[in-house]
Design an enzyme around this catalytic site. Structure first.
Site, PDB file in Angstrom:
ATOM      1  N   GLY A  87      -5.468  -3.336 -21.728  1.00  0.00           N
ATOM      2  CA  GLY A  87      -5.612  -2.632 -20.456  1.00  0.00           C
ATOM      3  C   GLY A  87      -6.994  -2.771 -19.850  1.00  0.00           C
ATOM      4  O   GLY A  87      -7.142  -2.733 -18.641  1.00  0.00           O
ATOM      5  N   PHE A  88      -7.981  -2.936 -20.691  1.00  0.00           N
ATOM      6  CA  PHE A  88      -9.352  -2.958 -20.180  1.00  0.00           C
ATOM      7  C   PHE A  88     -10.216  -3.937 -20.979  1.00  0.00           C
ATOM      8  O   PHE A  88     -10.025  -4.091 -22.189  1.00  0.00           O
ATOM      9  CB  PHE A  88      -9.982  -1.560 -20.278  1.00  0.00           C
ATOM     10  CG  PHE A  88      -9.166  -0.518 -19.574  1.00  0.00           C
ATOM     11  CD1 PHE A  88      -9.324  -0.283 -18.214  1.00  0.00           C
ATOM     12  CD2 PHE A  88      -8.189   0.193 -20.258  1.00  0.00           C
ATOM     13  CE1 PHE A  88      -8.539   0.655 -17.550  1.00  0.00           C
ATOM     14  CE2 PHE A  88      -7.389   1.134 -19.613  1.00  0.00           C
ATOM     15  CZ  PHE A  88      -7.575   1.365 -18.256  1.00  0.00           C
ATOM     16  N   GLY A  89     -11.179  -4.527 -20.281  1.00  0.00           N
ATOM     17  CA  GLY A  89     -12.183  -5.323 -20.976  1.00  0.00           C
ATOM     18  C   GLY A  89     -13.279  -4.400 -21.499  1.00  0.00           C
ATOM     19  O   GLY A  89     -13.335  -3.224 -21.128  1.00  0.00           O
ATOM     20  N   GLY A  90     -14.112  -4.918 -22.364  1.00  0.00           N
ATOM     21  CA  GLY A  90     -15.286  -4.178 -22.807  1.00  0.00           C
ATOM     22  C   GLY A  90     -15.042  -3.053 -23.796  1.00  0.00           C
ATOM     23  O   GLY A  90     -15.880  -2.180 -23.971  1.00  0.00           O
ATOM     24  N   HIS A 113      -1.863 -14.399 -20.379  1.00  0.00           N
ATOM     25  CA  HIS A 113      -1.514 -13.244 -21.213  1.00  0.00           C
ATOM     26  C   HIS A 113      -0.878 -12.189 -20.308  1.00  0.00           C
ATOM     27  O   HIS A 113      -1.575 -11.510 -19.556  1.00  0.00           O
ATOM     28  CB  HIS A 113      -2.800 -12.717 -21.882  1.00  0.00           C
ATOM     29  CG  HIS A 113      -2.587 -11.511 -22.742  1.00  0.00           C
ATOM     30  ND1 HIS A 113      -3.649 -10.745 -23.197  1.00  0.00           N
ATOM     31  CD2 HIS A 113      -1.465 -10.939 -23.237  1.00  0.00           C
ATOM     32  CE1 HIS A 113      -3.175  -9.747 -23.935  1.00  0.00           C
ATOM     33  NE2 HIS A 113      -1.865  -9.840 -23.967  1.00  0.00           N
ATOM     34  N   MET A 160      -2.140  -7.699 -15.628  1.00  0.00           N
ATOM     35  CA  MET A 160      -1.772  -6.298 -15.926  1.00  0.00           C
ATOM     36  C   MET A 160      -1.048  -5.689 -14.733  1.00  0.00           C
ATOM     37  O   MET A 160      -1.462  -5.881 -13.588  1.00  0.00           O
ATOM     38  CB  MET A 160      -3.039  -5.491 -16.201  1.00  0.00           C
ATOM     39  CG  MET A 160      -3.903  -6.060 -17.291  1.00  0.00           C
ATOM     40  SD  MET A 160      -5.390  -5.071 -17.464  1.00  0.00           S
ATOM     41  CE  MET A 160      -6.186  -5.966 -18.801  1.00  0.00           C
ATOM     42  N   GLY A 187     -14.173 -11.658 -23.318  1.00  0.00           N
ATOM     43  CA  GLY A 187     -14.308 -11.376 -21.894  1.00  0.00           C
ATOM     44  C   GLY A 187     -15.689 -10.894 -21.540  1.00  0.00           C
ATOM     45  O   GLY A 187     -16.554 -11.667 -21.117  1.00  0.00           O
ATOM     46  N   SER A 188     -15.931  -9.597 -21.746  1.00  0.00           N
ATOM     47  CA  SER A 188     -17.206  -9.009 -21.325  1.00  0.00           C
ATOM     48  C   SER A 188     -18.400  -9.638 -22.054  1.00  0.00           C
ATOM     49  O   SER A 188     -19.472  -9.777 -21.467  1.00  0.00           O
ATOM     50  CB  SER A 188     -17.180  -7.497 -21.544  1.00  0.00           C
ATOM     51  OG  SER A 188     -16.778  -7.197 -22.847  1.00  0.00           O
ATOM     52  N   ASP A 230      -7.658 -11.133 -29.497  1.00  0.00           N
ATOM     53  CA  ASP A 230      -8.072 -10.738 -28.147  1.00  0.00           C
ATOM     54  C   ASP A 230      -8.583  -9.306 -28.124  1.00  0.00           C
ATOM     55  O   ASP A 230      -7.839  -8.370 -28.398  1.00  0.00           O
ATOM     56  CB  ASP A 230      -6.841 -10.881 -27.231  1.00  0.00           C
ATOM     57  CG  ASP A 230      -7.139 -10.608 -25.768  1.00  0.00           C
ATOM     58  OD1 ASP A 230      -8.293 -10.316 -25.422  1.00  0.00           O
ATOM     59  OD2 ASP A 230      -6.184 -10.695 -24.973  1.00  0.00           O
ATOM     60  N   HIS A 262      -8.588 -17.731 -20.276  1.00  0.00           N
ATOM     61  CA  HIS A 262      -7.654 -16.664 -20.612  1.00  0.00           C
ATOM     62  C   HIS A 262      -7.420 -15.806 -19.370  1.00  0.00           C
ATOM     63  O   HIS A 262      -8.357 -15.265 -18.791  1.00  0.00           O
ATOM     64  CB  HIS A 262      -8.221 -15.831 -21.764  1.00  0.00           C
ATOM     65  CG  HIS A 262      -7.271 -14.818 -22.308  1.00  0.00           C
ATOM     66  ND1 HIS A 262      -6.232 -15.143 -23.150  1.00  0.00           N
ATOM     67  CD2 HIS A 262      -7.199 -13.477 -22.128  1.00  0.00           C
ATOM     68  CE1 HIS A 262      -5.573 -14.037 -23.473  1.00  0.00           C
ATOM     69  NE2 HIS A 262      -6.135 -13.007 -22.861  1.00  0.00           N
ATOM     70  N   MET A 290       0.534  -8.841 -19.638  1.00  0.00           N
ATOM     71  CA  MET A 290       0.655  -7.443 -20.099  1.00  0.00           C
ATOM     72  C   MET A 290       1.473  -6.709 -19.041  1.00  0.00           C
ATOM     73  O   MET A 290       0.967  -5.860 -18.304  1.00  0.00           O
ATOM     74  CB  MET A 290      -0.743  -6.836 -20.269  1.00  0.00           C
ATOM     75  CG  MET A 290      -1.472  -7.392 -21.488  1.00  0.00           C
ATOM     76  SD  MET A 290      -3.241  -7.087 -21.428  1.00  0.00           S
ATOM     77  CE  MET A 290      -3.746  -8.475 -20.414  1.00  0.00           C
ATOM     78  N   ASP A 336      -5.699 -12.605 -17.878  1.00  0.00           N
ATOM     79  CA  ASP A 336      -5.134 -11.301 -18.250  1.00  0.00           C
ATOM     80  C   ASP A 336      -4.428 -10.663 -17.067  1.00  0.00           C
ATOM     81  O   ASP A 336      -5.067 -10.181 -16.135  1.00  0.00           O
ATOM     82  CB  ASP A 336      -6.265 -10.367 -18.711  1.00  0.00           C
ATOM     83  CG  ASP A 336      -6.656 -10.630 -20.151  1.00  0.00           C
ATOM     84  OD1 ASP A 336      -5.752 -10.777 -20.998  1.00  0.00           O
ATOM     85  OD2 ASP A 336      -7.871 -10.691 -20.426  1.00  0.00           O
ATOM     86  N   SER A 353     -12.029 -14.695 -21.131  1.00  0.00           N
ATOM     87  CA  SER A 353     -11.112 -13.946 -20.259  1.00  0.00           C
ATOM     88  C   SER A 353     -11.770 -13.663 -18.920  1.00  0.00           C
ATOM     89  O   SER A 353     -12.781 -12.958 -18.854  1.00  0.00           O
ATOM     90  CB  SER A 353     -10.716 -12.621 -20.913  1.00  0.00           C
ATOM     91  OG  SER A 353     -10.124 -11.790 -19.931  1.00  0.00           O
ATOM     92  N   MET A 386      -3.707  -8.344 -30.718  1.00  0.00           N
ATOM     93  CA  MET A 386      -4.641  -7.542 -29.923  1.00  0.00           C
ATOM     94  C   MET A 386      -5.568  -6.781 -30.872  1.00  0.00           C
ATOM     95  O   MET A 386      -5.115  -6.112 -31.799  1.00  0.00           O
ATOM     96  CB  MET A 386      -3.879  -6.533 -29.049  1.00  0.00           C
ATOM     97  CG  MET A 386      -3.109  -7.121 -27.890  1.00  0.00           C
ATOM     98  SD  MET A 386      -4.088  -8.154 -26.771  1.00  0.00           S
ATOM     99  CE  MET A 386      -5.406  -7.038 -26.272  1.00  0.00           C
TER     100      MET A 386
HETATM  101  C1  DX5 Z   1      -7.419  -6.526 -22.851  1.00  0.00           C
HETATM  102  C2  DX5 Z   1      -7.369  -7.980 -22.484  1.00  0.00           C
HETATM  103  C3  DX5 Z   1      -8.480  -8.779 -23.082  1.00  0.00           C
HETATM  104  C4  DX5 Z   1      -9.806  -8.333 -22.626  1.00  0.00           C
HETATM  105  C5  DX5 Z   1     -10.850  -8.866 -23.540  1.00  0.00           C
HETATM  106  O1  DX5 Z   1      -6.372  -5.870 -22.265  1.00  0.00           O
HETATM  107  O2  DX5 Z   1      -6.180  -8.569 -22.898  1.00  0.00           O
HETATM  108  O3  DX5 Z   1      -8.329 -10.155 -22.872  1.00  0.00           O
HETATM  109  O4  DX5 Z   1     -10.070  -8.704 -21.320  1.00  0.00           O
HETATM  110  O5  DX5 Z   1     -12.041  -8.384 -23.079  1.00  0.00           O
HETATM  111  P1  DX5 Z   1     -13.244  -8.053 -24.035  1.00  0.00           P
HETATM  112  O6  DX5 Z   1     -13.603  -9.326 -24.693  1.00  0.00           O
HETATM  113  O7  DX5 Z   1     -14.266  -7.536 -23.088  1.00  0.00           O
HETATM  114  O8  DX5 Z   1     -12.760  -7.011 -25.008  1.00  0.00           O
HETATM  115 ZN    ZN Z   2      -5.861 -10.922 -22.998  1.00  0.00          ZN
END
Ligand code: DX5
Ligand code: ZN
Length: 218
Positions: A141-144, A65, A36, A196-197, A174, A32, A67, A34, A7, A136
């Site tokens: 909403g957020f990575g990490g 994706h 938002m 992602g992270s 995800d 991927h 959102m 994302d 991501s 999910m």
């Molecule tokens: C969350 C996103 C994910 C996210 C995954 O809202 O849809 O794709 O970026 O990030 P990690 O792998 O850091 O949880």
């Molecule tokens: Zn995603």
């Protein structure tokens, strides 16, 4: 074939093309994307113009994706020659079947996603129409964020439903994937893993991508 979809939400946007080249070199299968909107989820990421800047700079297909609220109004924006999947949220779609048909009519694969607390039965009447189900494993909403383990049971149940129902969709997961839990996640029945992270926030993006791929490929 099981796939890895890093991501770019966690990439360095100041050197996005470079970060994407690093995952490509490491053997990533998809990018991927994302998206938002600050309404469906409490964060704003980026839109189609950013993704379009990557078109032609990478050979990897896009796994979009969305959102966002009112996804129908924006689907065409994400159509590029490299778009392979467009996924919308069940929770954001008033006429889910119509939206899925809309995506398919554009010649790309249609995915539906559900949040961690949304039950699988909400998808009962759409499973035969989708190419992918994105589960999910964090609240979007957020990575990490931290992986929510109860989603593994959902993956297993969905794989069972696919088998008994004779469906063809792929299962994507995800959120919260790391090198420590990736094996357990894949063993539950995941076909496409988003990370992602755990990939972009490391020193060696290519090397980490390769490590993920090595486990996913087994
Ligand atoms: C969350 C996103 C994910 C996210 C995954 O809202 O849809 O794709 O970026 O990030 P990690 O792998 O850091 O949880
Ligand atoms: Zn995603």
């Amino acid at each position: 074939m099981r796939k890895l979809a890093p991501s770019i939400l966690s990439a360095d946007f100041g050197k996005l093309a470079e970060d994407v080249a690093a995952i490509e070199k490491g053997g990533a299968d998809l990018i991927h994307v994302d998206v938002m909107d600050g309404h469906f989820v409490p964060n704003i990421s980026f839109g189609a113009p950013v993704m379009k800047c990557l078109t032609g700079r990478t050979g990897l297909p896009f796994d979009v994706h969305l959102m966002i609220e009112n996804p129908d109004s924006y689907i065409e924006d994400f159509m590029t020659p490299q778009t392979e999947y467009i996924t919308i949220h069940e929770e954001a779609a008033t006429h889910l079947n119509r939206s899925i048909q809309h995506i398919r009519s554009l010649g790309v694969k249609a995915g539906v996603s559900i949040n961690p607390a949304t039950p699988l039965y909400t998808l009962d009447y759409i499973l035969e129409d989708v190419d992918m189900v994105l589960l999910m494993s964090v609240n979007p909403g957020f990575g990490g964020q931290k992986f929510i383990p109860s989603v593994l049971e959902k993956v297993r149940k969905l794989a069972e439903i696919r088998k008994t129902g004779g469906f063809n969709f792929e299962i994507e997961l995800d959120g919260g994937a790391t090198l420590d839990n990736v094996k357990e996640i894949m063993d539950a029945g995941v076909d496409i893993l988003v990370a992602g992270s755990a990939i972009f926030k490391t020193e060696d993006i290519t090397g980490t991508t390769m490590k993920f791929k090595e486990i996913i490929g087994r």
